[in-house]
Design an enzyme around this catalytic site. Sequence first.
Site, short mmCIF file in Angstrom:
data_model
loop_
_atom_site.label_atom_id
_atom_site.label_comp_id
_atom_site.label_asym_id
_atom_site.label_seq_id
_atom_site.Cartn_x
_atom_site.Cartn_y
_atom_site.Cartn_z
N TYR A 174 -3.60 -6.00 18.15
CA TYR A 174 -3.77 -5.08 17.48
C TYR A 174 -5.52 -5.27 17.24
O TYR A 174 -6.42 -4.63 17.33
CB TYR A 174 -3.29 -4.72 16.16
N LYS A 175 -5.56 -5.81 17.36
CA LYS A 175 -6.28 -7.13 17.58
C LYS A 175 -6.76 -8.65 17.62
O LYS A 175 -6.01 -8.82 17.48
CB LYS A 175 -7.62 -6.65 15.64
N LYS A 218 -7.24 1.43 -3.25
CA LYS A 218 -6.95 0.75 -1.70
C LYS A 218 -6.94 1.48 -0.80
O LYS A 218 -7.52 1.32 0.25
CB LYS A 218 -5.36 0.19 -1.59
N GLY A 275 -6.10 -0.03 15.53
CA GLY A 275 -3.99 -0.08 15.28
C GLY A 275 -4.08 -1.18 14.10
O GLY A 275 -5.03 -1.37 13.44
N CYS A 286 -2.63 -1.29 8.38
CA CYS A 286 -3.15 -0.51 7.46
C CYS A 286 -4.04 0.38 7.72
O CYS A 286 -3.98 1.37 7.66
CB CYS A 286 -3.53 -2.23 6.27
N ARG A 294 -5.44 -6.94 -0.51
CA ARG A 294 -6.55 -6.84 0.37
C ARG A 294 -6.72 -7.88 1.39
O ARG A 294 -7.99 -7.87 2.15
CB ARG A 294 -7.46 -6.69 -0.40
N THR A 339 0.74 -1.12 0.31
CA THR A 339 -0.08 -0.14 -0.04
C THR A 339 1.02 0.95 0.23
O THR A 339 1.64 0.83 0.73
CB THR A 339 -0.66 0.20 1.25
N1 SAJ Z 1 -11.63 -2.82 14.23
C1 SAJ Z 1 -12.54 -1.94 15.94
N2 SAJ Z 1 -13.38 -2.28 15.19
C2 SAJ Z 1 -14.30 -2.89 14.16
C3 SAJ Z 1 -13.47 -3.82 13.39
C4 SAJ Z 1 -12.00 -3.28 13.60
O1 SAJ Z 1 -12.04 -1.50 16.71
O2 SAJ Z 1 -15.39 -3.43 13.80
C5 SAJ Z 1 -10.03 -2.58 15.41
C6 SAJ Z 1 -9.72 -3.60 14.91
O3 SAJ Z 1 -9.38 -3.88 16.69
C7 SAJ Z 1 -8.01 -3.75 14.19
C8 SAJ Z 1 -8.38 -2.04 13.46
O4 SAJ Z 1 -9.41 -2.09 13.79
O5 SAJ Z 1 -6.85 -2.65 15.96
C9 SAJ Z 1 -8.04 -2.70 11.96
O6 SAJ Z 1 -8.26 -4.04 12.35
P1 SAJ Z 1 -9.57 -4.24 11.06
O7 SAJ Z 1 -9.69 -5.83 10.87
O8 SAJ Z 1 -10.83 -3.77 9.98
O9 SAJ Z 1 -8.60 -4.73 9.60
P2 SAJ Z 1 -6.80 -4.92 9.01
O10 SAJ Z 1 -6.12 -3.96 9.55
O11 SAJ Z 1 -6.46 -6.53 9.60
O12 SAJ Z 1 -7.37 -5.42 7.66
C10 SAJ Z 1 -7.29 -3.97 7.17
C11 SAJ Z 1 -8.42 -4.61 5.70
N3 SAJ Z 1 -8.27 -3.22 5.26
C12 SAJ Z 1 -10.60 -3.77 5.38
O13 SAJ Z 1 -11.05 -4.48 5.47
C13 SAJ Z 1 -10.91 -2.46 4.88
C14 SAJ Z 1 -7.89 -5.87 4.88
O14 SAJ Z 1 -8.69 -6.25 4.35
C15 SAJ Z 1 -6.14 -5.21 4.50
O15 SAJ Z 1 -5.57 -6.16 3.42
C16 SAJ Z 1 -5.75 -4.71 5.40
O16 SAJ Z 1 -6.19 -3.65 6.72
C17 SAJ Z 1 -4.67 -4.25 4.51
O17 SAJ Z 1 -3.11 -5.10 4.88
O18 SAJ Z 1 -4.30 -2.73 4.20
#
Ligand code: SAJ
Length: 418
Positions: free
Chosen positions: A315-316, A205, A256, A259, A153, A119
Amino acid sequence: MHVCVVGLGYVGLPAAALLAGAGLSVTGVDVNPVVLAALARGQVTIQEPGLPEVVATSVAAGQLCGAAAPVPADAFILAVPTPVRGLAHKRADLAAIEAAARAVAPLLRPGNLVVLESTAPPGTTERVLRPLLEQGSGLVAGQDFWLAHCPERVLPGRILDELVNTDRVIGGIDTGSAAAARDLYATFVRAGMFLTDATTAELVKLMENTNRDVNIALANEFALVAEHLGVNVWEAIDLANRHPRVQFLRPGPGVGGHCIAVDPWFVVNAAPGFTPLIAAGRAVNDGMPRHVADLVADALGGLSGRTVLALGLTYKADVDDLRESPAAGVITHLRHEGATVRTHDAMVEDGTPVADLAAGADCLLLLVDHAAYRDLEPVALAPRMARRLAVDTRNFLPLAPWTAAGFSVVRLGDGRGR
Ligand code: SAJ
């Protein structure tokens, strides 16, 4: 066909393994000798469901091997990190992309394909990668070699499935480049592939991750509103999401990962005068660790001299990745204000059991909803703790058994009874 994948992290290694599984000969390049040593044994150093198996199979079949520097190949995939640096003005650090480009350029031969998967800020493929590759090779992109951006993605925890089954956006610096990249990905992608130009693919993206960040920020803002109004935001969100055109994401202790907490900055920096909403979303999410520390302080009547047991550092949920974890921010605030913080993560360490860490603690603070924490036994923890208090930032702990065991449960975003 021989493919050289530069960067064997959460994106590069699964892609390398799938290309190898599709019958291509793949060399995976990484600067980290620990990663290469593991790969030589057919092993991986990151936790991702299914990855150990596909890597072991590809290495055993002789389709995938590691190297410390790029080797000549038909196609090069760059999957290296693009972190942000700085506090007030976060800027993309393109050093890893630049280093990869400089290493690949002298190896380029007419007919080769170079794909950027990392990205990156809008314009990186055209304005950063292209000149480095052209200068280092003496070749011309679009004429002598193909150049495209095909942003990953994949969702950590579901990477292999999503690599195969999620639509791809492929941006070429010209149509021939986009088509060449599509042909490479067609070896393992079983979903749609949509061709565009490189800068559009970069922006798409960033739009995807920004959409998620702003949506989470809205959920977090409503968590604060609900606390203020004496409402339970989790119930309110469930009810709002019954509307056919409303889909809130979930509040939490912050956003966190490498991304979602990072990519919106690439947009803000590319168009600073046009992005107040995106910047505000970042500020709301970055403010959540402070708010969680305040929740704990309020529940304990101050932090000085208190002992907090923090559960979850990644982070999650259900990943072992600590990058940009909001849990770290919460813990820093708590310690800074005088609390002793003991930490546990079901995915990272297998050291001291939670029950032992709970001895004498004043508060159990759930920061990450790892599935393993479903096995927590409030009845067993209660007698060990100095004070029966649980602060739940993920709406994860089932209320009935915890209150039955004598715990007061404070939930982020639940203002009822406060
Ligand atoms: N989080 C929340 N509430 C939610 C969802 C997530 O607080 O309802 C927090 C999580 O705890 C975490 C952060 O957001 O700290 C990010 O977690 P995530 O599961 O939303 O996303 P990532 O970073 O693991 O992956 C994202 C994804 N992007 C999208 O869904 C649009 C993934 O598809 C991408 O490939 C990835 O970023 C990336 O590498 O860009």
